[in-house]
Scaffold this active site. Structure first.
Site, short mmCIF file in Angstrom:
data_model
loop_
_atom_site.label_atom_id
_atom_site.label_comp_id
_atom_site.label_asym_id
_atom_site.label_seq_id
_atom_site.Cartn_x
_atom_site.Cartn_y
_atom_site.Cartn_z
N ARG A 280 5.57 96.86 78.79
CA ARG A 280 5.40 96.62 80.72
C ARG A 280 6.55 97.97 81.13
O ARG A 280 6.08 98.78 81.60
CB ARG A 280 5.96 95.24 80.61
N THR B 118 12.13 91.33 69.20
CA THR B 118 10.91 91.86 69.57
C THR B 118 10.51 93.26 69.56
O THR B 118 11.01 93.51 68.73
CB THR B 118 11.34 91.86 71.68
N GLY C 279 9.17 86.45 73.70
CA GLY C 279 7.77 86.06 73.48
C GLY C 279 8.19 86.52 71.53
O GLY C 279 9.06 86.83 70.83
N ASP D 111 9.27 95.01 71.92
CA ASP D 111 8.93 96.46 72.07
C ASP D 111 10.20 96.87 71.62
O ASP D 111 10.08 98.34 72.16
CB ASP D 111 9.39 95.57 73.77
N ASP E 102 13.12 97.22 73.33
CA ASP E 102 13.20 97.96 74.05
C ASP E 102 14.99 97.22 74.70
O ASP E 102 15.35 96.25 75.85
CB ASP E 102 12.75 98.23 75.40
N ASP F 27 16.07 91.04 75.76
CA ASP F 27 17.01 90.81 76.79
C ASP F 27 16.99 89.83 77.59
O ASP F 27 18.07 89.12 77.63
CB ASP F 27 16.68 92.09 77.78
N ARG G 103 8.86 79.77 77.24
CA ARG G 103 9.70 80.76 78.66
C ARG G 103 9.90 80.10 79.74
O ARG G 103 9.44 79.05 79.74
CB ARG G 103 8.43 82.00 79.13
P1 ADP Z 1 12.60 88.47 75.99
O1 ADP Z 1 13.61 87.37 75.40
O2 ADP Z 1 11.64 88.18 75.09
O3 ADP Z 1 13.17 89.93 77.07
P2 ADP Z 1 12.20 86.85 78.08
O4 ADP Z 1 12.88 88.00 79.83
O5 ADP Z 1 10.57 85.91 78.97
O6 ADP Z 1 11.90 87.22 77.08
O7 ADP Z 1 13.18 85.56 78.48
C1 ADP Z 1 12.98 85.13 77.81
C2 ADP Z 1 13.87 83.03 78.44
O8 ADP Z 1 15.27 84.12 78.63
C3 ADP Z 1 13.26 83.07 79.79
O9 ADP Z 1 12.06 82.13 79.80
C4 ADP Z 1 14.32 82.01 80.64
O10 ADP Z 1 14.28 80.82 80.06
C5 ADP Z 1 15.74 83.13 80.05
N1 ADP Z 1 16.03 83.89 80.57
C6 ADP Z 1 16.06 84.76 81.23
N2 ADP Z 1 16.93 85.77 81.62
C7 ADP Z 1 17.66 84.84 82.01
C8 ADP Z 1 18.08 85.27 82.99
N3 ADP Z 1 18.83 86.37 83.43
N4 ADP Z 1 19.05 84.04 83.06
C9 ADP Z 1 19.69 82.90 82.11
N5 ADP Z 1 18.37 82.96 81.60
C10 ADP Z 1 17.05 84.16 81.23
#
Ligand code: ADP
Length: 319
Positions: A171, A125, A11, A127, A129, A103, A72
């Site tokens: 969330r 982010t 995000g 959040d 978090d 994360d 994403r």
């Molecule tokens: P944020 O980085 O804000 O937590 P997301 O959880 O949507 O947002 O993660 C962003 C992107 O990071 C995902 O769309 C994916 O491409 C990658 N990603 C998330 N989790 C993993 C994971 N466990 N292993 C590898 N890539 C990941």
């Protein structure tokens, strides 16, 4: 180390642009070539890379969103795509990758690190978090946006002696709800970490109204309840009609606060200095108000939950 790349992922958050600018300018200052990757890991897989010069990042320090765009990329969870990404970085002679995100984005960076790619992650982010860091870039701006919105809603709530329900992001974590609830004097805050039955919300409203309170603000983190469910329950059980405002994406945009723009500069500097000093695969974490480099595994073992003391203080003050 000669050439680094930077991407934003997950995000968007206010201050991501300030971080991109700082990575580019600090990198160039240290004699590095800097390449921007568009649209996060998806753009990396699609080879959307272009060199960034000092002037390319002019005028963005206090713009919301992200110049590099973000995305994403669910397939990035798959080792096949992670290997492909590592090959793309090799093909373009990238010696290190700086990831700005939450994360999930850090998990992506760690997956690349396991394939031998040198990475750094800057927490971004709204959040707040993330593991390993007390602070994520974007949180302060989001808080200020919520506080400003709630103050405006409060004017109408006071004028009409009403109850207002305001739904905020969160969330899985109630940092925005608790921080804004404390800052704007909300009467009730509902967060995913502390489930409260709606009967208790009605009881609290009833008690405070009997004690002379004529208006109330209820802040609901999206992960706790749907705000319309809260509204319908109160309507049914108390025969009053609360207003509902869902702040939604309002919280993600806008000019970063001074704190977010400053944290972006300091964390980006730490990422580049760390890389040049031979550090690898770390989160630029805020710990006790200082930016430190934490290896991913160490970062993942530390969490910063919502403060119980802050949560409790809201109900002490909101009576
Ligand atoms: P944020 O980085 O804000 O937590 P997301 O959880 O949507 O947002 O993660 C962003 C992107 O990071 C995902 O769309 C994916 O491409 C990658 N990603 C998330 N989790 C993993 C994971 N466990 N292993 C590898 N890539 C990941």
């Amino acid at each position: 180390m000669k050439r680094i790349a930077v991407l934003t992922s997950g995000g968007d958050a206010p201050g991501m642009n300030a971080a991109v600018r700082a990575v580019v300018r600090k990198g160039i200052y240290e004699g590095l070539d800097v390449v921007g990757i568009h649209r996060g890991y998806e753009g990396l897989l699609n080879e959307e890379l272009r060199p960034l010069l000092r002037r390319d990042v002019g005028g963005i320090v206090n713009r919301g969103g992200t110049l590099l765009k973000t995305a994403r990329c669910p397939e990035f969870m798959d080792k096949v795509y992670q290997k492909k990404a590592a090959e793309v970085l090799k093909k373009y002679d990238i010696d290190a990758l700086v990831v700005i995100g939450g994360d999930g984005s850090m998990a992506g960076a760690q997956a690349l690190a396991e394939l031998g790619v040198v990475t750094m992650t800057i927490p971004g982010t709204i959040d707040n978090d993330m593991c390993g860091t007390e602070y994520t870039i974007g949180f302060d701006t989001a808080l200020n946006t919520v506080v400003e919105a709630v103050s405006k809603i409060r004017d109408t709530t006071t004028a009409h002696d009403r109850v207002a329900i305001v739904e905020v992001m969160g969330r899985h974590a109630g940092h925005i709800a608790v921080g804004s609830g404390l800052a704007c004097g909300a009467e009730i805050v509902l967060i995913p970490e502390k489930p409260v039955p709606l009967e208790d919300v009605c009881r609290h409203l009833d008690e405070t109204h009997r004690a002379g309170k004529t208006n109330s603000i209820i802040i609901v983190a999206e992960g706790a309840y749907h705000s319309y469910d809260v509204c319908n329950f109160i309507k049914e059980h108390m025969h009053i009609s609360p207003s509902v405002t869902v702040l939604g994406y309002l919280q993600r945009g806008g000019m970063p606060s001074a704190k977010d723009a400053m944290m972006a500069a300091l964390m980006s500097e730490a990422a580049i200095d760390g890389l040049l000093a031979g550090k690898r695969n770390c989160l630029t974490a805020s710990v006790n108000d200082h930016v430190v480099l934490l290896p991913y595994e160490e970062a993942k073992s530390i969490t910063y939950p919502v403060s119980d003391a802050w949560y409790d203080l809201i109900s002490v003050l909101g009576r």
